[in-house]
Write a protein that holds these residues in place. Structure first.
Motif, PDB file in Angstrom:
ATOM      1  N   GLU A  78       7.334  28.090  33.478  1.00  0.00           N
ATOM      2  CA  GLU A  78       8.314  27.005  32.955  1.00  0.00           C
ATOM      3  C   GLU A  78       7.259  25.869  32.605  1.00  0.00           C
ATOM      4  O   GLU A  78       7.565  25.194  31.608  1.00  0.00           O
ATOM      5  N   VAL A  79       6.324  25.533  33.443  1.00  0.00           N
ATOM      6  CA  VAL A  79       5.637  24.281  33.397  1.00  0.00           C
ATOM      7  C   VAL A  79       4.641  24.600  32.112  1.00  0.00           C
ATOM      8  O   VAL A  79       4.279  23.997  31.263  1.00  0.00           O
ATOM      9  N   GLU A  80       3.912  26.112  32.004  1.00  0.00           N
ATOM     10  CA  GLU A  80       3.244  26.652  30.856  1.00  0.00           C
ATOM     11  C   GLU A  80       3.861  26.298  29.449  1.00  0.00           C
ATOM     12  O   GLU A  80       3.596  25.765  28.467  1.00  0.00           O
ATOM     13  N   PHE A  81       5.235  26.943  29.572  1.00  0.00           N
ATOM     14  CA  PHE A  81       5.912  26.705  28.220  1.00  0.00           C
ATOM     15  C   PHE A  81       6.225  25.225  27.898  1.00  0.00           C
ATOM     16  O   PHE A  81       6.113  24.901  26.597  1.00  0.00           O
ATOM     17  N   ALA A  82       6.543  24.500  28.549  1.00  0.00           N
ATOM     18  CA  ALA A  82       6.898  23.070  28.312  1.00  0.00           C
ATOM     19  C   ALA A  82       5.739  22.479  27.957  1.00  0.00           C
ATOM     20  O   ALA A  82       5.695  21.603  26.937  1.00  0.00           O
ATOM     21  N   GLN A  83       4.663  22.657  28.588  1.00  0.00           N
ATOM     22  CA  GLN A  83       3.418  21.856  28.250  1.00  0.00           C
ATOM     23  C   GLN A  83       3.120  22.321  26.884  1.00  0.00           C
ATOM     24  O   GLN A  83       2.481  21.461  25.916  1.00  0.00           O
ATOM     25  N   GLY A  84       3.332  23.653  26.559  1.00  0.00           N
ATOM     26  CA  GLY A  84       2.846  24.380  25.312  1.00  0.00           C
ATOM     27  C   GLY A  84       3.648  23.724  24.165  1.00  0.00           C
ATOM     28  O   GLY A  84       3.282  23.778  22.983  1.00  0.00           O
ATOM     29  N   GLU A  85       4.945  23.212  24.517  1.00  0.00           N
ATOM     30  CA  GLU A  85       5.836  22.580  23.381  1.00  0.00           C
ATOM     31  C   GLU A  85       5.812  20.950  23.458  1.00  0.00           C
ATOM     32  O   GLU A  85       6.296  20.086  22.656  1.00  0.00           O
ATOM     33  N   ASP A  86       4.518  20.497  24.227  1.00  0.00           N
ATOM     34  CA  ASP A  86       4.325  19.094  24.144  1.00  0.00           C
ATOM     35  C   ASP A  86       5.471  18.467  24.853  1.00  0.00           C
ATOM     36  O   ASP A  86       5.596  17.273  24.340  1.00  0.00           O
ATOM     37  N   ILE A  87       5.807  18.895  25.756  1.00  0.00           N
ATOM     38  CA  ILE A  87       6.886  18.294  26.687  1.00  0.00           C
ATOM     39  C   ILE A  87       6.407  18.064  28.113  1.00  0.00           C
ATOM     40  O   ILE A  87       6.001  19.378  28.770  1.00  0.00           O
ATOM     41  N   HIS A  88       6.404  16.921  28.570  1.00  0.00           N
ATOM     42  CA  HIS A  88       5.866  16.935  29.973  1.00  0.00           C
ATOM     43  C   HIS A  88       6.944  17.416  31.023  1.00  0.00           C
ATOM     44  O   HIS A  88       7.960  17.414  31.018  1.00  0.00           O
ATOM     45  N   VAL A  89       6.215  17.758  32.113  1.00  0.00           N
ATOM     46  CA  VAL A  89       7.109  18.328  33.318  1.00  0.00           C
ATOM     47  C   VAL A  89       7.006  17.240  34.300  1.00  0.00           C
ATOM     48  O   VAL A  89       6.082  16.617  34.347  1.00  0.00           O
ATOM     49  N   GLU A  90       8.210  16.955  34.994  1.00  0.00           N
ATOM     50  CA  GLU A  90       8.243  15.789  35.832  1.00  0.00           C
ATOM     51  C   GLU A  90       8.898  16.678  37.177  1.00  0.00           C
ATOM     52  O   GLU A  90       9.881  17.337  36.897  1.00  0.00           O
ATOM     53  N   SER A  91       8.101  16.558  38.295  1.00  0.00           N
ATOM     54  CA  SER A  91       8.746  17.305  39.426  1.00  0.00           C
ATOM     55  C   SER A  91       9.635  16.579  40.185  1.00  0.00           C
ATOM     56  O   SER A  91       9.366  15.475  40.858  1.00  0.00           O
ATOM     57  N   TRP A  92      10.803  17.282  40.653  1.00  0.00           N
ATOM     58  CA  TRP A  92      11.661  16.616  41.680  1.00  0.00           C
ATOM     59  C   TRP A  92      11.569  17.353  42.904  1.00  0.00           C
ATOM     60  O   TRP A  92      11.122  18.464  42.673  1.00  0.00           O
ATOM     61  N   ALA A  93      11.650  16.709  44.239  1.00  0.00           N
ATOM     62  CA  ALA A  93      11.458  17.427  45.213  1.00  0.00           C
ATOM     63  C   ALA A  93      10.191  18.009  45.311  1.00  0.00           C
ATOM     64  O   ALA A  93       9.941  19.140  45.757  1.00  0.00           O
ATOM     65  N   PRO A  94       9.129  17.276  45.143  1.00  0.00           N
ATOM     66  CA  PRO A  94       7.867  17.787  45.362  1.00  0.00           C
ATOM     67  C   PRO A  94       7.187  18.329  46.760  1.00  0.00           C
ATOM     68  O   PRO A  94       6.504  19.123  46.866  1.00  0.00           O
ATOM     69  N   PHE A  95       8.125  17.721  47.617  1.00  0.00           N
ATOM     70  CA  PHE A  95       7.742  18.189  49.216  1.00  0.00           C
ATOM     71  C   PHE A  95       8.696  19.168  49.496  1.00  0.00           C
ATOM     72  O   PHE A  95       8.890  19.481  50.825  1.00  0.00           O
ATOM     73  N   ALA A  96       9.795  19.524  48.715  1.00  0.00           N
ATOM     74  CA  ALA A  96      10.793  20.732  48.915  1.00  0.00           C
ATOM     75  C   ALA A  96      11.669  20.134  50.311  1.00  0.00           C
ATOM     76  O   ALA A  96      12.108  20.915  51.084  1.00  0.00           O
ATOM     77  N   GLU A  97      11.718  18.769  50.337  1.00  0.00           N
ATOM     78  CA  GLU A  97      12.692  18.249  51.610  1.00  0.00           C
ATOM     79  C   GLU A  97      11.922  18.774  52.996  1.00  0.00           C
ATOM     80  O   GLU A  97      12.723  18.833  53.711  1.00  0.00           O
ATOM     81  N   GLY A  98      10.678  18.962  52.912  1.00  0.00           N
ATOM     82  CA  GLY A  98      10.118  19.328  54.033  1.00  0.00           C
ATOM     83  C   GLY A  98      10.306  20.743  54.595  1.00  0.00           C
ATOM     84  O   GLY A  98       9.907  20.952  55.902  1.00  0.00           O
ATOM     85  N   ARG A 111      -2.085  19.358  37.633  1.00  0.00           N
ATOM     86  CA  ARG A 111      -1.460  20.227  36.935  1.00  0.00           C
ATOM     87  C   ARG A 111      -0.778  19.647  35.514  1.00  0.00           C
ATOM     88  O   ARG A 111      -0.234  20.167  34.919  1.00  0.00           O
ATOM     89  N   GLY A 112      -1.165  18.170  35.591  1.00  0.00           N
ATOM     90  CA  GLY A 112      -0.491  17.495  34.362  1.00  0.00           C
ATOM     91  C   GLY A 112       0.765  17.091  34.646  1.00  0.00           C
ATOM     92  O   GLY A 112       1.575  16.636  33.748  1.00  0.00           O
ATOM     93  N   ILE A 113       1.256  17.159  35.892  1.00  0.00           N
ATOM     94  CA  ILE A 113       2.763  16.968  36.252  1.00  0.00           C
ATOM     95  C   ILE A 113       2.993  15.638  36.615  1.00  0.00           C
ATOM     96  O   ILE A 113       2.239  15.205  37.485  1.00  0.00           O
ATOM     97  N   VAL A 114       4.092  14.935  36.259  1.00  0.00           N
ATOM     98  CA  VAL A 114       4.788  13.844  36.961  1.00  0.00           C
ATOM     99  C   VAL A 114       5.411  13.897  38.242  1.00  0.00           C
ATOM    100  O   VAL A 114       6.215  14.744  37.995  1.00  0.00           O
ATOM    101  N   ALA A 115       5.197  13.178  39.232  1.00  0.00           N
ATOM    102  CA  ALA A 115       5.704  13.300  40.447  1.00  0.00           C
ATOM    103  C   ALA A 115       6.401  11.970  40.954  1.00  0.00           C
ATOM    104  O   ALA A 115       5.955  10.962  40.772  1.00  0.00           O
ATOM    105  N   ILE A 116       7.505  12.237  41.526  1.00  0.00           N
ATOM    106  CA  ILE A 116       8.463  11.016  41.767  1.00  0.00           C
ATOM    107  C   ILE A 116       8.978  11.440  43.228  1.00  0.00           C
ATOM    108  O   ILE A 116       9.883  11.413  43.614  1.00  0.00           O
TER     109      ILE A 116
END
Length: 285
Positions: free
Chosen positions: A169-189, A221-226
């Motif tokens: 999914e990340v590779e596809f989006a980045q290939g389309e010049d669409i940035h990926v933003e990560s929700w739940a980067p810590f998988a809620e522990g 990985r070029g991903i935005v994290a929140i």
């Protein structure tokens, strides 16, 4: 702050602060106030979080110049058609106390997606939104939206963590010049992510915590994290990730942790879609 350039020419911080699951308005206001004090300038909320007012209050009392902030909100499924989306955008602006939002997303790939997107396109042209994007879209849904509308999304915000790496999914989006933003980067522990020995061994080399290693891995990985926290010391820790860099071997080791399964729910599961629509219909009554 490290930034990424979006496909519409706007820039956004690559590390921000999320307020998902902080429904208590006083606690949310305090958390955003402290996050801004730490140095975060990207704040991510949503209509469905029911805390836009608290975010707005924190922004107002911060005294930070508006142009130095990057504020995101999202359209919920109950408003996902053209007419309701236009009203929902104005409602979010009113609750946030802002003249414009820097980024506004379709929160889910359900309902009248094309109609709602048209409303976002118009709001962008009117100056109410600077950039528009989506959340929880799979590659086929993303491509369908691209082909059916005039403006390409700048962001796809999806679940992304060491346990759910979404490599294709990340590779596809980045290939389309669409940035990926990560929700739940810590998988809620979940699965003891903060004490996982593989991640901890990487962190020991840089005197960094598991959380810091995870955020650094996402950034590289070029991903935005929140990441979200209501504790200022954790906000500070999460923000302190720009003074080290993972090696190629570190990145390869992190890649081995992928469980390839959502830690929350499958957005393509029919029962999940039914539940989301049921809750959305209840909001309309």
């Amino acid at each position: 702050m490290q930034t990424v350039k979006l496909n519409d020419g706007n820039e956004m911080p690559q590390l921000g602060f999320g307020v998902f699951q902080v429904p208590d308005l006083d606690q949310c206001e305090q958390a955003v106030t402290e996050a801004l004090q730490v140095g975060y300038r990207l704040i991510d909320t949503a209509a469905a979080y029911q805390n836009e007012e608290a975010v707005g209050r924190a922004i107002k009392k911060s005294g930070i110049d508006r142009k130095d902030l990057f504020i995101t909100s999202k359209l919920w499924v109950s408003d996902e058609n053209y007419d309701r989306a236009k009203k929902a955008i104005d409602t979010s602006l009113e609750k946030l106390g802002l003249d414009y939002m820097d980024l506004y997303l379709l929160h889910q790939p359900y309902g009248d997606v094309i109609g709602a997107w048209k409303a976002l396109e118009e709001a962008q042209k009117e100056g109410k939104i600077r950039s528009i994007g989506v959340s929880n879209f799979y590659p086929d849904q993303l491509k369908n939206l691209e082909l059916s509308t005039d403006i390409k999304p700048v962001i796809n915000q999806i679940e992304t963590s060491p346990w759910m790496q979404e490599k294709a999914e990340v590779e596809f989006a980045q290939g389309e010049d669409i940035h990926v933003e990560s929700w739940a980067p810590f998988a809620e522990g979940k699965h003891d992510i903060f004490t996982n020995e593989t991640i901890a061994d990487i962190g020991k080399k840089y005197d960094k915590s598991n959380g810091q290693v995870i955020l650094r891995w996402l950034l590289q990985r070029g991903i935005v994290a929140i990441p979200k926290s209501v504790h200022k010391n954790r906000m500070e820790e999460n923000f302190d990730v720009f003074d080290f860099e993972l090696t190629d071997d570190d990145m390869k080791t992190m890649a081995t942790l992928d469980k390839k399964e959502s830690q929350f729910f499958d957005h393509r599961d029919p029962s999940t879609i039914e539940q989301i629509f049921a809750s959305s219909l209840a909001q309309l009554k």
